[in-house]
Design a protein around this motif. Structure first.
Motif: not given
Length: 484
Positions: A79-82, A86-89, A108-110
């Motif tokens: 899962e991309a996390g971004y 501008e959605v940051f996860l 992982g980290e954001i």
């Protein structure tokens, strides 16, 4: 005389079509007249060649981008996390269980988006896009222990760190460009990153001589309403270039394919002059193929009518960005209602090679995988996931483009549909109000080659404020041939 009349008639039709194009509204796949609150999923709504079937492997994923497999054929998804918008996860590496549930292997980290993953020698290799802190290549074992093979990659702009693939003991990966076509402008402020990194810009891989072009915009980095920013190519926002100025090359750079040993070591340049080299795959003959997202009609230097490309990687070659698309100069392409783009580079390293194939304009042709099993069919052909247009942000389209999986005969360059939604018109499932494919972002064959997994990013609509991605709408599909 008849020939002259035909030319006049052709020019008249061309003028009429061009004029109609300028006044017609955009109708992209994300430009919905309603706001979907959930995703419908129905494999029966996906059209495949005769003899093939599709099923759902996992659902309710948030921004999935790629899948890979271990020695036992167990699938793992990231899962991309971004997401644009501008959605940051937190990005995640997940093992997909037989019942469709997921087990988290590593978080992982954001600093997403995680754009790709591959498995090799009991490790996962992940491309971390690095929207906030710069790109990385991560190496993660099955116990969730991670190391960074390389970091500090120039991924703070429009495009990110992509790939990776493994070949002959090296991790090959792509690095996208900071901008659309070489100039920082208001579109990069709309993406959000210009406010975070005011001095960020594209970095050539080798020294280049640039033309002293200037692009004027409102200065969005000041409060003064009458302040004008004047920006040159390959330069920070509101900085210009001088006549006969050489922009020094550096490594790492933007718009390139680079590599690093699988156990870490020195970073090497493989090839450069790409815009956004997103998908990468090793073909059965050992050659690496790359999908490239081509120019948008946006920013200070908009480019019109350039289809996405499929390249075969040749070492030490220059692939044409920011003045070519494939083997054609973009300076010959007139933007409707505007002038053609002026050339950025005063001298070219060489003539760029010819692409293997060209895809639809704004199709966002991304992940790629090769069929290696004659029982599945289309042995040796490339399968490519088309995320679909992000109109009107990337430019106007008169109908949805992409939103399907295509296959490419890499010898002839012929592109044909493989998996597409059942409908009179092409488009994503929400646009069609059906339960089929939404935004296919990557494809991967399992180790035996008898099943094709399609990673479907999920719902992303386009609003006046930009992309609006929906969490928990991602799906993994599996395609098999029933007469194997």
């Amino acid at each position: 005389m008849k020939g002259h009349l035909n030319i006049i008639l052709f020019l008249g039709i061309l003028f009429l079509v061009s004029g109609c194009y300028r006044i017609m509204s955009s109708d992209g796949g994300g430009q919905l007249s309603y706001d979907p609150d959930r995703r419908n999923i129905d494999p029966a709504d996906v059209l495949l060649p005769e003899g093939y079937e599709i099923e759902v492997v996992a659902r309710d994923l948030t921004f999935p981008t790629a899948v890979t497999f271990d020695e036992q054929g167990t699938p793992y998804v990231i899962e991309a996390g971004y997401s644009y918008g501008e959605v940051f996860l937190e990005p995640k590496l997940l093992r997909v269980e037989p019942d469709g549930s997921r087990t988290t292997i590593f978080t992982g980290e954001i600093n997403g988006p995680w754009n790709g993953v591959t498995y090799y020698n009991e490790h996962f290799f992940i491309s971390e896009g690095g929207e906030l802190k710069g790109g990385k290549i991560l190496k993660v074992n099955k116990e969730g222990e991670a190391e960074v093979l390389v970091d500090g990659l120039p991924s703070l702009g429009d495009h990110h760190t992509n790939g990776p693939v493994i070949k002959e003991g090296y991790v090959y990966f792509g690095q996208g460009t900071a901008t659309n076509s070489g100039v920082v402008g208001l579109d990069n402020a709309e993406f959000g990153w210009l406010y975070r990194y005011e001095d960020f810009h594209d970095i050539p891989c080798k020294d280049i001589l640039v033309n002293p072009l200037t692009f004027e915009t409102e200065n969005v980095l000041t409060d003064a309403s009458d302040d004008i920013a004047v920006t040159g190519p390959f330069s920070p926002y509101n900085k210009t270039v001088e006549p006969n100025q050489v922009i020094e090359g550096a490594l790492p750079c933007t718009g390139a394919i680079m590599r690093i040993p699988v156990d870490g070591g020195d970073l090497e340049l493989v090839a450069w002059g790409f815009r956004n080299p997103y998908g990468m795959a090793v073909a059965p003959d050992g050659e690496i193929y790359i999908t490239q997202n081509s120019y948008d009609v946006r920013g200070s230097r908009p480019v019109w009518g350039t289809g996405d490309l499929l390249w075969k990687l040749e070492k030490n070659r220059w692939y044409g960005w920011p003045d070519y698309n494939g083997s054609h100069k973009i300076t010959n392409l007139e933007v409707p209602g505007k002038d053609s783009p002026a050339p950025v580079m005063a001298q070219y390293p060489e003539e760029p090679p010819h692409p293997v194939a060209t895809f639809g304009v704004h199709s966002s042709s991304n992940g790629i995988s090769f069929s290696t099993n004659k029982n599945f069919g289309f042995n040796g052909q490339a399968f490519v996931a088309q995320f679909g247009d992000m109109a009107p942000g990337v430019g106007k389209v008169l109908a949805p483009v992409g939103f399907k999986v295509v296959r490419v005969d890499v010898d002839s360059g012929i592109v044909e549909e493989f998996a597409v939604n059942k409908a009179v018109k092409n488009g994503p499932a929400t646009w069609l109000k059906s339960g089929g494919l939404e935004r296919p972002v990557s494809v991967s064959f399992n180790p035996s080659g008898d099943a094709l997994y399609i990673v479907d990013f999920g719902i992303m609509t386009m609003t006046d404020k930009g992309p609006n991605p929906m969490k928990k709408s991602g799906v993994i599909w599996k395609v098999t041939k029933q007469d194997q």
